[in-house]
Design an enzyme around this catalytic site. Structure first.
Site, PDB file in Angstrom:
ATOM      1  N   GLN A 232      -6.957  -4.693   8.234  1.00  0.00           N
ATOM      2  CA  GLN A 232      -6.561  -3.574   9.313  1.00  0.00           C
ATOM      3  C   GLN A 232      -5.076  -4.136   9.621  1.00  0.00           C
ATOM      4  O   GLN A 232      -4.957  -5.431   9.669  1.00  0.00           O
ATOM      5  CB  GLN A 232      -7.463  -3.177  10.222  1.00  0.00           C
ATOM      6  CG  GLN A 232      -6.912  -2.142  11.157  1.00  0.00           C
ATOM      7  CD  GLN A 232      -6.614  -0.974  10.163  1.00  0.00           C
ATOM      8  OE1 GLN A 232      -5.626  -0.836   9.772  1.00  0.00           O
ATOM      9  NE2 GLN A 232      -7.662   0.008  10.507  1.00  0.00           N
TER      10      GLN A 232
ATOM     11  N   THR B 218      -4.038   4.603  -1.814  1.00  0.00           N
ATOM     12  CA  THR B 218      -5.014   5.068  -0.711  1.00  0.00           C
ATOM     13  C   THR B 218      -5.444   6.345  -1.126  1.00  0.00           C
ATOM     14  O   THR B 218      -5.374   7.015  -2.183  1.00  0.00           O
ATOM     15  CB  THR B 218      -4.464   5.613   0.603  1.00  0.00           C
ATOM     16  OG1 THR B 218      -3.437   6.635   0.549  1.00  0.00           O
ATOM     17  CG2 THR B 218      -3.892   4.327   1.146  1.00  0.00           C
TER      18      THR B 218
ATOM     19  N   TYR C 172     -11.339  -6.057   9.818  1.00  0.00           N
ATOM     20  CA  TYR C 172     -10.852  -5.891  11.138  1.00  0.00           C
ATOM     21  C   TYR C 172     -10.596  -6.733  11.854  1.00  0.00           C
ATOM     22  O   TYR C 172     -11.559  -7.373  12.551  1.00  0.00           O
ATOM     23  CB  TYR C 172     -11.483  -4.813  11.608  1.00  0.00           C
ATOM     24  CG  TYR C 172     -12.039  -3.417  10.542  1.00  0.00           C
ATOM     25  CD1 TYR C 172     -11.020  -2.228  10.669  1.00  0.00           C
ATOM     26  CD2 TYR C 172     -12.726  -3.381   9.613  1.00  0.00           C
ATOM     27  CE1 TYR C 172     -10.912  -1.440   9.600  1.00  0.00           C
ATOM     28  CE2 TYR C 172     -12.789  -2.436   8.612  1.00  0.00           C
ATOM     29  CZ  TYR C 172     -12.170  -1.495   8.837  1.00  0.00           C
ATOM     30  OH  TYR C 172     -12.238  -0.484   7.700  1.00  0.00           O
TER      31      TYR C 172
ATOM     32  N   LYS D 203     -20.515  -7.408   3.234  1.00  0.00           N
ATOM     33  CA  LYS D 203     -20.067  -6.818   2.217  1.00  0.00           C
ATOM     34  C   LYS D 203     -19.356  -7.987   1.120  1.00  0.00           C
ATOM     35  O   LYS D 203     -19.594  -7.529  -0.067  1.00  0.00           O
ATOM     36  CB  LYS D 203     -18.328  -6.402   3.099  1.00  0.00           C
ATOM     37  CG  LYS D 203     -17.766  -5.440   2.308  1.00  0.00           C
ATOM     38  CD  LYS D 203     -16.712  -5.005   3.245  1.00  0.00           C
ATOM     39  CE  LYS D 203     -16.731  -4.508   4.456  1.00  0.00           C
ATOM     40  NZ  LYS D 203     -15.448  -3.688   5.017  1.00  0.00           N
TER      41      LYS D 203
ATOM     42  N   HIS E   3     -14.036  -3.679  13.912  1.00  0.00           N
ATOM     43  CA  HIS E   3     -14.211  -2.217  13.501  1.00  0.00           C
ATOM     44  C   HIS E   3     -14.422  -1.505  14.623  1.00  0.00           C
ATOM     45  O   HIS E   3     -15.219  -1.818  15.675  1.00  0.00           O
ATOM     46  CB  HIS E   3     -14.932  -2.057  12.457  1.00  0.00           C
ATOM     47  CG  HIS E   3     -15.143  -0.671  12.134  1.00  0.00           C
ATOM     48  ND1 HIS E   3     -15.822   0.511  12.523  1.00  0.00           N
ATOM     49  CD2 HIS E   3     -14.178   0.027  11.099  1.00  0.00           C
ATOM     50  CE1 HIS E   3     -15.710   1.763  11.929  1.00  0.00           C
ATOM     51  NE2 HIS E   3     -14.571   1.449  10.962  1.00  0.00           N
TER      52      HIS E   3
ATOM     53  N   HIS F  41      -8.237   2.718  -3.826  1.00  0.00           N
ATOM     54  CA  HIS F  41      -9.080   2.651  -2.759  1.00  0.00           C
ATOM     55  C   HIS F  41     -10.088   3.916  -3.148  1.00  0.00           C
ATOM     56  O   HIS F  41      -9.858   4.993  -3.925  1.00  0.00           O
ATOM     57  CB  HIS F  41      -8.185   3.215  -1.428  1.00  0.00           C
ATOM     58  CG  HIS F  41      -7.334   2.143  -1.128  1.00  0.00           C
ATOM     59  ND1 HIS F  41      -6.916   2.576   0.361  1.00  0.00           N
ATOM     60  CD2 HIS F  41      -6.490   1.411  -1.618  1.00  0.00           C
ATOM     61  CE1 HIS F  41      -6.022   1.330   0.513  1.00  0.00           C
ATOM     62  NE2 HIS F  41      -5.562   1.075  -0.694  1.00  0.00           N
TER      63      HIS F  41
ATOM     64  N   ALA G 157     -10.428  11.037   1.375  1.00  0.00           N
ATOM     65  CA  ALA G 157     -11.797  11.436   1.168  1.00  0.00           C
ATOM     66  C   ALA G 157     -12.105  12.519   1.134  1.00  0.00           C
ATOM     67  O   ALA G 157     -11.585  13.458   1.898  1.00  0.00           O
ATOM     68  CB  ALA G 157     -12.629  10.720   2.637  1.00  0.00           C
TER      69      ALA G 157
ATOM     70  N   GLY H 151     -14.792   5.014   4.444  1.00  0.00           N
ATOM     71  CA  GLY H 151     -14.234   6.238   4.839  1.00  0.00           C
ATOM     72  C   GLY H 151     -14.579   6.657   6.254  1.00  0.00           C
ATOM     73  O   GLY H 151     -15.586   5.846   6.775  1.00  0.00           O
TER      74      GLY H 151
ATOM     75  N   GLU I  50       0.975  -1.172   0.124  1.00  0.00           N
ATOM     76  CA  GLU I  50       0.194  -0.083  -0.023  1.00  0.00           C
ATOM     77  C   GLU I  50       0.904   1.122  -0.193  1.00  0.00           C
ATOM     78  O   GLU I  50       1.784   1.320   0.689  1.00  0.00           O
ATOM     79  CB  GLU I  50      -0.949  -0.198   1.241  1.00  0.00           C
ATOM     80  CG  GLU I  50      -1.735   1.333   1.362  1.00  0.00           C
ATOM     81  CD  GLU I  50      -2.548   1.482   2.373  1.00  0.00           C
ATOM     82  OE1 GLU I  50      -3.486   0.858   2.884  1.00  0.00           O
ATOM     83  OE2 GLU I  50      -2.011   2.188   3.347  1.00  0.00           O
TER      84      GLU I  50
END
Ligand code: FAD
Length: 285
Positions: A174, A47, A143, A163, A147, A77, A50, A108, A16
């Site tokens: 994450q 990334t 996550y 999802k 989350h 992303h 937002a 986001g 990333e």
């Protein structure tokens, strides 16, 4: 190539990076990309900051560079909380025009300075909407330690299942510092009938301030073994750098020996860090 296709055939290696805000940082990006491309990763994700179209442009420009200059598959992303359907359609058209096939679909986080638009409340809404109009491969975030907004693990897993049902074909995790947490998370995914590849996200930690920031943002737990390292070396910058690198490398090697779907390394655009990790796993991945 679609990341889902890559994951069907092999264990993936990916990185990333984030788009630099200043032109002066652009050189650093090339230095990082030179190091990363040397390891022939399966994809590099970029990334998305937002709010505002200039953020989107920076992400797309960097994704194009990864694709056309370095010949590596980019994953863009895309967050949805601050955009309406028309704006998302606009992003999708630009991505298609540039031949970008992979989107990490995200909600986001709310921002005090940018109003939420009400077309998309969750990443699953974004995936459902875009999937009905486009042919991207969608990735989703997950996550291992839940989350932060989820009331409990069960509700978090149910939402993750939504999802995947909406069309996320690959999940990127994450960051975490305790591999046991990740292995337990994979078990929970399989119990919840989430059977897509779940790629662990790993971040080499190189200074004490960064560790504290990551723990507070991501709520990642710090195992005693790692805590001892931090306490011992936090006042010695170079020593903590070496120790952080070794810890990350041992985390990656343990993950690789445990049959996981791939490795996604958060590089923080740092070519020295990326180089050191890449060198350490060159013959292992
Ligand atoms: P969601 O999937 O919408 O989940 C958010 C919360 O809502 C969770 O508690 C979830 O359990 C719940 N939920 C999910 N779906 C439903 C549903 N259908 N009904 C009810 N509840 C639901 N942020 C950026 O701004 N830019 C980035 O580039 C970026 N990249 C990231 C990359 C990775 C790998 C990860 C893990 C995170 C990234 N983030 C990024 C951060 C991310 O935007 C935040 O973590 C955000 O708080 C949640 O995004 P999400 O897509 O996971 O949200």
């Amino acid at each position: 190539m679609k990341v889902s296709q890559v994951c069907r055939n092999k264990r993936s290696l990916s990185f990333e990076i984030y788009p630099p805000k200043k032109d002066s940082e652009l050189r650093n990006i090339d230095a990082t990309l030179e190091v990363l491309s040397d390891l022939k990763p399966d994809f590099i994700s970029v990334t998305f900051g937002a709010g505002g179209s200039s953020n989107c442009n920076r992400t797309i420009e960097l994704a194009k560079k990864i694709k056309f200059k370095y010949g590596i598959e980019p994953v863009v992303h895309l967050t949805c909380l601050h955009y309406d359907r028309r704006e998302i359609d606009g992003f999708a058209e630009v991505l298609k025009a540039e031949g970008i096939e992979n989107v990490l679909a995200l909600r986001g986080d709310a921002r005090p300075d940018v109003p939420d638009k009400n077309d998309f409340r969750h990443s699953s809404d974004l995936i459902s909407y875009m999937k009905s109009r486009n042919d991207f491969c969608f990735l989703g975030a997950c996550y291992p330690e839940c989350h932060p907004e989820s009331s409990c693990v069960i509700s978090d897993m149910k939402c993750l299942r939504k999802k995947v049902d909406a069309g996320a074909e690959v999940l990127l995790s994450q960051l975490f510092f305790d591999n046991e947490v990740f292995y337990r998370f994979i078990d929970k995914c399989r119990i919840a009938d989430i059977n897509v590849p779940v790629i662990p996200g790993v971040m080499p930690v190189i200074n004490a301030a960064q560790i504290k920031r990551m723990v507070s943002i991501c709520h990642a737990s710090v195992p005693l073994k790692f805590q001892k390292i931090i306490t011992r070396y936090e006042d010695r910058k170079d020593a903590l750098f070496d120790a952080g690198m070794s810890y990350c490398l041992s985390q990656i090697i343990d993950l690789l020996t445990n049959n996981i779907s791939g490795i996604h390394l958060y590089t923080m655009n740092n070519p020295v860090v990326a180089g050191r990790i890449c060198e350490g796993i060159r013959n292992i991945v």
